[in-house]
Design a protein around this motif. Structure first.
Motif, PDB file in Angstrom:
ATOM      1  N   LYS A   1       4.430  -7.237   4.835  1.00 32.15           N
ATOM      2  CA  LYS A   1       3.771  -6.511   5.887  1.00 32.15           C
ATOM      3  C   LYS A   1       2.392  -6.731   6.351  1.00 32.15           C
ATOM      4  N   VAL A   2       1.820  -7.438   5.332  1.00 32.90           N
ATOM      5  CA  VAL A   2       0.429  -7.621   5.459  1.00 32.90           C
ATOM      6  C   VAL A   2       0.276  -8.919   6.332  1.00 32.90           C
ATOM      7  N   ALA A   3       0.638  -8.965   7.826  1.00 30.28           N
ATOM      8  CA  ALA A   3       0.505 -10.234   8.579  1.00 30.28           C
ATOM      9  C   ALA A   3      -1.032 -10.445   8.979  1.00 30.28           C
ATOM     10  N   GLN A   4      -1.337 -11.313   9.740  1.00 29.32           N
ATOM     11  CA  GLN A   4      -2.718 -11.870   9.967  1.00 29.32           C
ATOM     12  C   GLN A   4      -3.601 -10.654  10.531  1.00 29.32           C
ATOM     13  N   HIS A   5      -3.153  -9.799  11.583  1.00 29.70           N
ATOM     14  CA  HIS A   5      -3.967  -9.053  12.084  1.00 29.70           C
ATOM     15  C   HIS A   5      -4.036  -7.803  11.342  1.00 29.70           C
ATOM     16  N   VAL A   6      -2.999  -7.297  10.589  1.00 30.19           N
ATOM     17  CA  VAL A   6      -3.007  -6.295   9.439  1.00 30.19           C
ATOM     18  C   VAL A   6      -4.130  -6.574   8.413  1.00 30.19           C
ATOM     19  N   ALA A   7      -4.101  -7.755   8.067  1.00 28.52           N
ATOM     20  CA  ALA A   7      -4.879  -8.605   7.038  1.00 28.52           C
ATOM     21  C   ALA A   7      -6.426  -8.338   7.458  1.00 28.52           C
ATOM     22  N   GLN A   8      -6.683  -8.820   8.745  1.00 27.60           N
ATOM     23  CA  GLN A   8      -7.909  -8.836   9.201  1.00 27.60           C
ATOM     24  C   GLN A   8      -8.440  -7.202   9.473  1.00 27.60           C
ATOM     25  N   THR A   9      -7.604  -6.427   9.921  1.00 31.69           N
ATOM     26  CA  THR A   9      -8.146  -4.955   9.843  1.00 31.69           C
ATOM     27  C   THR A   9      -8.464  -4.524   8.693  1.00 31.69           C
ATOM     28  N   ARG A  10      -7.680  -4.652   7.552  1.00 29.61           N
ATOM     29  CA  ARG A  10      -7.754  -4.112   6.430  1.00 29.61           C
ATOM     30  C   ARG A  10      -8.782  -4.833   5.621  1.00 29.61           C
ATOM     31  N   MET A  11      -9.376  -6.070   6.058  1.00 28.43           N
ATOM     32  CA  MET A  11     -10.179  -6.813   5.270  1.00 28.43           C
ATOM     33  C   MET A  11      -9.770  -7.184   3.994  1.00 28.43           C
ATOM     34  N   ILE A  12      -8.503  -7.732   4.030  1.00 30.52           N
ATOM     35  CA  ILE A  12      -7.851  -8.293   2.851  1.00 30.52           C
ATOM     36  C   ILE A  12      -6.994  -9.560   3.064  1.00 30.52           C
ATOM     37  N   PRO A  13      -6.774 -10.663   2.045  1.00 28.61           N
ATOM     38  CA  PRO A  13      -6.189 -11.747   2.384  1.00 28.61           C
ATOM     39  C   PRO A  13      -4.621 -11.465   2.886  1.00 28.61           C
ATOM     40  N   GLN A  14      -4.306 -12.178   4.080  1.00 27.24           N
ATOM     41  CA  GLN A  14      -3.259 -12.077   4.702  1.00 27.24           C
ATOM     42  C   GLN A  14      -1.951 -12.653   3.609  1.00 27.24           C
ATOM     43  N   GLY A  15      -0.920 -11.788   3.791  1.00 25.73           N
ATOM     44  CA  GLY A  15       0.385 -12.071   2.784  1.00 25.73           C
ATOM     45  C   GLY A  15       0.081 -11.359   1.324  1.00 25.73           C
ATOM     46  N   THR A  16      -1.145 -10.955   0.926  1.00 24.96           N
ATOM     47  CA  THR A  16      -1.080 -10.268  -0.348  1.00 24.96           C
ATOM     48  C   THR A  16      -0.748  -8.768   0.008  1.00 24.96           C
ATOM     49  N   ASP A  17      -0.497  -8.338  -1.469  1.00 25.43           N
ATOM     50  CA  ASP A  17      -0.007  -6.784  -1.301  1.00 25.43           C
ATOM     51  C   ASP A  17      -1.067  -5.983  -1.541  1.00 25.43           C
ATOM     52  N   ALA A  18      -1.230  -4.808  -0.421  1.00 21.10           N
ATOM     53  CA  ALA A  18      -2.389  -3.816  -0.427  1.00 21.10           C
ATOM     54  C   ALA A  18      -1.809  -2.691  -1.038  1.00 21.10           C
ATOM     55  N   LEU A  19      -2.596  -2.828  -2.420  1.00 24.36           N
ATOM     56  CA  LEU A  19      -2.518  -1.809  -3.514  1.00 24.36           C
ATOM     57  C   LEU A  19      -3.467  -0.475  -3.310  1.00 24.36           C
ATOM     58  N   SER A  20      -2.936   0.504  -3.231  1.00 20.67           N
ATOM     59  CA  SER A  20      -4.123   1.744  -3.273  1.00 20.67           C
ATOM     60  C   SER A  20      -3.927   2.430  -4.495  1.00 20.67           C
ATOM     61  N   PRO A  21      -4.977   2.305  -5.161  1.00 24.13           N
ATOM     62  CA  PRO A  21      -4.593   2.995  -6.676  1.00 24.13           C
ATOM     63  C   PRO A  21      -4.506   4.415  -6.507  1.00 24.13           C
TER      64      PRO A  21
END
Ligand code: SF4
Ligand code: SF4
Length: 504
Positions: free
Chosen positions: A261-281
């Motif tokens: 779900k971390v597509a290019q624009h999502v990644a840019q907005t979240r400031m994380i690499p595209q395609g990586t899992d976004a893990l919230s501790p």
């Protein structure tokens, strides 16, 4: 492994009505329908059906029905169908059972056990169609006393006024992050909030740069444990900042946005690499005490020149009143409480269904505690978690909320049918997905209008109910439990709610 699971749904196609148009095949992201060209026949794989009802709504011939599957396990009061199914799923996968949306367990919904008052004879009711009614709501810290200088022609307020946000009606859109929901769904919320004069909440996924100019005045930006997308510009592109400590659907645990779900624009907005899992501790790693929380609150105020209220969002848990008191003393201007029926994009089923307490009890005890300690005016209370209609909203305000957050209700207005499969990324309604084919199903112009209509309808109803009580401003019912009575509630429940029984 051969699955032992029973199908959840049965899909019935009326062959005499079906025109073999294959709309259902194209609409279903779960591949339930398949057209066989040689046989000129539609086939159904009902074991894949999640009950989203998309095909039923879109079928031009109205030839489809999707119902709960009639197959049953032998009746057993202890081993209910969902207990059976979940255990079997775990035996087949060895994993945590995931789910989406809010708790569907039959815990008592206190809104349905409280009724509102109405004027009769001694205090006249007000007709909202003929008389002015005020739903405008200010969220933020209020002065303890208001000093007004009456010298001169224009009275002047001399008390220090803290930053507040203004809502046209006491309903805001809950935190739903870009990434968990699609850009079009996210934009629809922002557009509706702007048009109606309320707020949307970015959740923890950041605020896309191109939306900042147009939607900053209606945005509440979240600062959560993953700190995705948080920088100075983000914080200043908002009307209010919210520190997320907890969420009603999954108190005590963090979040996980899968890499798909971390597509290019999502990644840019979240400031994380595209395609990586976004893990919230699970915790905010710099907060282990009220003092730590206070440091973050003031760091955020400092970063925004003390111009924006700062909210702290917590899940409703056993000692919520004491925690809320600490939050206010730590300098927060708003406490947001999210109850056990709050929604989510993804949560372990065991947590969603068993951790936390109902919002109604939490809200009443927080409001009472803050009043008893003389600090209620130092903050606003936002209530969240399972609001379904305007009457729920009014009852929450009478129990002490300043305004309410709606998440699931907003999603339902957009098309959601609560199939609880948000975590799969295959939302057939284009809401909880980043799949471009599915996302196109939402048109923000139309979807935002549905949301505005919902807010408009609820506002009309709020005015009707207030008028019936002889009240012309929503302010006047806030925390006014005299306008509530309990029905079929135990003594302890009435005590926690601070509400008399009907007839008293
Ligand atoms: S959408 Fe309706 S009419 Fe078209 S193939 Fe499916 S069931 Fe038949
Ligand atoms: S948002 Fe989509 S996937 Fe999630 S519950 Fe609603 S319809 Fe299902």
């Amino acid at each position: 492994m051969y699955s032992h699971l029973l199908s959840e749904f049965t899909v019935q196609r009326m062959d005499d009505r079906c025109i073999r148009c294959q709309v259902c095949e194209r609409q279903c992201p779960n591949e339930v329908h398949e057209y066989d060209k040689e046989l000129d026949r539609m086939f159904t794989y009902e074991e894949k059906c999640v009950g989203c009802q998309r095909c039923v709504v879109m079928c031009p011939a109205k030839a489809l029905f999707v119902r709960s599957h009639p197959s049953e396990y032998r009746m057993n009061a202890s081993w209910t169908r969902d207990k059976f199914q979940n255990l079997k799923k775990q035996a087949e996968t060895g994993g945590v059972v995931l789910t989406g949306s809010g708790n569907d367990k039959p815990y008592r919904i206190y809104w349905d056990h409280m009724v509102l008052n109405a004027s009769q004879v001694t205090n006249p009711s007000i007709d909202p169609l003929r008389e002015p009614m005020e739903l405008k709501t200010f969220i933020g810290r209020k002065p303890d006393t208001l000093k007004i200088n009456m010298d001169g022609d224009v009275p002047k307020v001399e008390s220090e006024l803290h930053p507040n946000i203004t809502l046209k009606s006491p309903v805001l859109f809950s935190a739903m992050s870009y990434g968990a929901i699609s850009y079009r769904a996210y934009k629809s919320l922002a557009m509706a909030a702007k048009e109606f004069g309320v707020m949307f909440n970015t959740g923890e996924g950041g605020l896309p740069v191109e939306m900042r100019k147009d939607y900053a005045s209606n945005a509440i930006v979240q600062c959560a444990s993953g700190r995705f997308g948080v920088d100075q510009d983000y914080l200043n592109s908002a009307a209010m900042i919210e520190i997320k400590i907890g969420q009603g659907a999954k108190p005590g645990i963090g979040g996980h946005l899968p890499g798909e779900k971390v597509a290019q624009h999502v990644a840019q907005t979240r400031m994380i690499p595209q395609g990586t899992d976004a893990l919230s501790p699970a915790p905010q790693h710099d907060i282990y005490s009220i003092e730590d929380l206070s440091m973050l609150i003031y760091a955020l105020k400092e970063a925004t020149n003390y111009e924006k209220p700062v909210s702290v969002k917590i899940a409703a848990v056993h000692n919520v009143a004491a925690i809320a008191s600490g939050i206010v003393r730590a300098g927060a201007d708003v406490v947001a409480i999210d109850g056990i029926r709050g929604g989510t994009g993804a949560a372990p089923l065991a947590t969603r269904d068993n951790v936390g307490i109902p919002l109604e009890l939490a809200l009443a005890s927080v409001d009472r505690r803050l009043r008893e300690e003389g600090i209620r005016s130092k903050c606003s209370i936002l209530a969240a978690g399972g609001f379904r209609c305007s009457a729920d909203v009014l009852k929450a305000i009478a129990l002490g909320a300043d305004a309410v957050y709606i998440g699931t209700a907003a999603l339902v207005a957009m098309g959601c049918t609560l199939c609880q499969k948000c975590y799969t990324g295959k939302c057939a309604w284009g809401i909880c997905t980043q799949n471009p084919y599915l996302v196109k199903r939402l048109n923000p112009e139309i979807t935002s209008q549905r949301l505005v209509n919902l807010l408009k309808a609820w506002s009309h109803e709020l005015k009707e109910m207030l008028g019936g009580m002889g009240i012309n401003a929503i302010e006047s019912i806030r925390g006014n439990r005299e306008h509530l009575r309990g029905i079929s509630l135990e003594e302890w429940e009435l005590n926690v709610l601070g509400v008399k029984g009907a007839g008293e």
